[in-house]
Design a protein around this motif. Structure first.
Motif, PDB file in Angstrom:
ATOM      1  N   TRP A  42       0.832  -0.985  -0.066  1.00 12.36           N
ATOM      2  CA  TRP A  42      -0.030   0.027  -0.083  1.00 12.36           C
ATOM      3  C   TRP A  42       0.776   1.288   0.060  1.00 12.36           C
ATOM      4  N   GLU A  43       0.245   2.340  -0.360  1.00 15.22           N
ATOM      5  CA  GLU A  43       0.951   3.828  -0.441  1.00 15.22           C
ATOM      6  C   GLU A  43       0.356   4.397   0.525  1.00 15.22           C
ATOM      7  N   VAL A  44       1.147   5.473   1.191  1.00 11.18           N
ATOM      8  CA  VAL A  44       0.574   6.476   2.144  1.00 11.18           C
ATOM      9  C   VAL A  44       0.850   7.725   1.431  1.00 11.18           C
ATOM     10  N   VAL A  45      -0.438   8.633   1.334  1.00  6.87           N
ATOM     11  CA  VAL A  45      -0.074   9.902   0.829  1.00  6.87           C
ATOM     12  C   VAL A  45      -0.549  10.721   1.852  1.00  6.87           C
ATOM     13  N   ARG A  46       0.527  11.528   2.222  1.00  7.73           N
ATOM     14  CA  ARG A  46       0.238  12.597   3.133  1.00  7.73           C
ATOM     15  C   ARG A  46      -0.128  13.789   2.863  1.00  7.73           C
ATOM     16  N   LEU A  47      -0.969  14.298   2.986  1.00  6.68           N
ATOM     17  CA  LEU A  47      -1.401  15.910   2.390  1.00  6.68           C
ATOM     18  C   LEU A  47      -1.022  16.817   3.498  1.00  6.68           C
ATOM     19  N   THR A  48      -0.740  18.033   3.104  1.00  8.46           N
ATOM     20  CA  THR A  48      -0.282  18.895   3.962  1.00  8.46           C
ATOM     21  C   THR A  48      -1.388  20.019   4.114  1.00  8.46           C
ATOM     22  N   ASP A  49      -1.566  20.543   5.370  1.00  7.46           N
ATOM     23  CA  ASP A  49      -2.610  21.695   5.487  1.00  7.46           C
ATOM     24  C   ASP A  49      -1.908  22.964   5.226  1.00  7.46           C
ATOM     25  N   PRO A  50      -2.518  23.486   4.013  1.00 12.08           N
ATOM     26  CA  PRO A  50      -1.773  24.796   3.680  1.00 12.08           C
ATOM     27  C   PRO A  50      -1.725  25.983   4.492  1.00 12.08           C
ATOM     28  N   SER A  51      -2.866  26.157   5.451  1.00  7.57           N
ATOM     29  CA  SER A  51      -2.847  27.036   6.393  1.00  7.57           C
ATOM     30  C   SER A  51      -1.867  26.804   7.596  1.00  7.57           C
ATOM     31  N   ALA A  52      -1.159  25.656   7.790  1.00  9.96           N
ATOM     32  CA  ALA A  52      -0.436  25.398   8.703  1.00  9.96           C
ATOM     33  C   ALA A  52       1.008  26.187   8.502  1.00  9.96           C
ATOM     34  N   PRO A  53       1.907  26.543   9.453  1.00 12.59           N
ATOM     35  CA  PRO A  53       3.269  27.088   9.058  1.00 12.59           C
ATOM     36  C   PRO A  53       3.952  25.735   8.610  1.00 12.59           C
ATOM     37  N   THR A  54       5.031  26.216   7.692  1.00 14.36           N
ATOM     38  CA  THR A  54       5.737  25.124   7.144  1.00 14.36           C
ATOM     39  C   THR A  54       7.458  25.228   8.024  1.00 14.36           C
ATOM     40  N   ARG A  55       7.884  24.129   7.949  1.00  9.72           N
ATOM     41  CA  ARG A  55       9.327  23.991   8.640  1.00  9.72           C
ATOM     42  C   ARG A  55      10.253  24.279   7.241  1.00  9.72           C
ATOM     43  N   PRO A  56      11.186  24.817   7.398  1.00  5.77           N
ATOM     44  CA  PRO A  56      12.233  24.702   6.408  1.00  5.77           C
ATOM     45  C   PRO A  56      12.740  23.238   5.903  1.00  5.77           C
ATOM     46  N   SER A  57      12.949  23.069   4.834  1.00  2.00           N
ATOM     47  CA  SER A  57      13.585  21.850   4.585  1.00  2.00           C
ATOM     48  C   SER A  57      14.865  21.937   4.225  1.00  2.00           C
ATOM     49  N   GLY A  58      15.360  20.572   4.176  1.00  2.00           N
ATOM     50  CA  GLY A  58      17.147  20.564   4.221  1.00  2.00           C
ATOM     51  C   GLY A  58      17.503  21.481   3.083  1.00  2.00           C
TER      52      GLY A  58
END
Length: 125
Positions: A59-75
């Motif tokens: 099975w595949e897990v798709v994680r949708l992000t909340d656009p209103s949530a603050p994003t953390r900086p990526s690498g």
């Protein structure tokens, strides 16, 4: 009945922050922001259980992000920031720039430079 929705996992009483649904035809589990209202075939999960979620083999897990949530900086964001700071701190060869061999031609009005600041000659002189 409590106005706060709770995690659907057995013996977990923490508040729900995400909703899990399954698309059986595609063998996909979809984890997204908390749904506006409780659906009969969806599962509300707390932060801990949503982070640790795994799906059955195949099975595949798709994680949708909340656009209103603050994003953390990526690498990549942090690396780009570090590279920009290194570039800004790198000393420039002033003699090569004055001869026109640097990245930008020397400004005839420029008297001196310190970092990103320039001292310009008065237009009267």
């Amino acid at each position: 009945m409590s106005p706060v929705r709770r995690c659907s996992r057995t013996a977990c009483g923490r508040p729900a922050v995400a909703t899990l649904t399954y698309v059986y035809a595609d063998s996909t589990a979809v984890l997204g922001p908390l749904a506006t209202y409780a659906e009969p075939h969806c599962y509300d999960l707390c932060a801990e259980h949503s982070e640790r979620l795994t799906a059955p083999r195949g099975w595949e897990v798709v994680r949708l992000t909340d656009p209103s949530a603050p994003t953390r900086p990526s690498g990549d964001d942090l690396e780009a920031l570090a590279n920009a700071v290194r570039e800004a701190a790198r000393p420039h060869d002033r003699a090569a720039e004055a001869r026109g061999g640097g990245p930008r031609a020397a400004d005839p009005m420029e008297v001196a430079r310190r970092g990103h600041l320039r001292v310009l000659r008065s237009p009267d002189s």
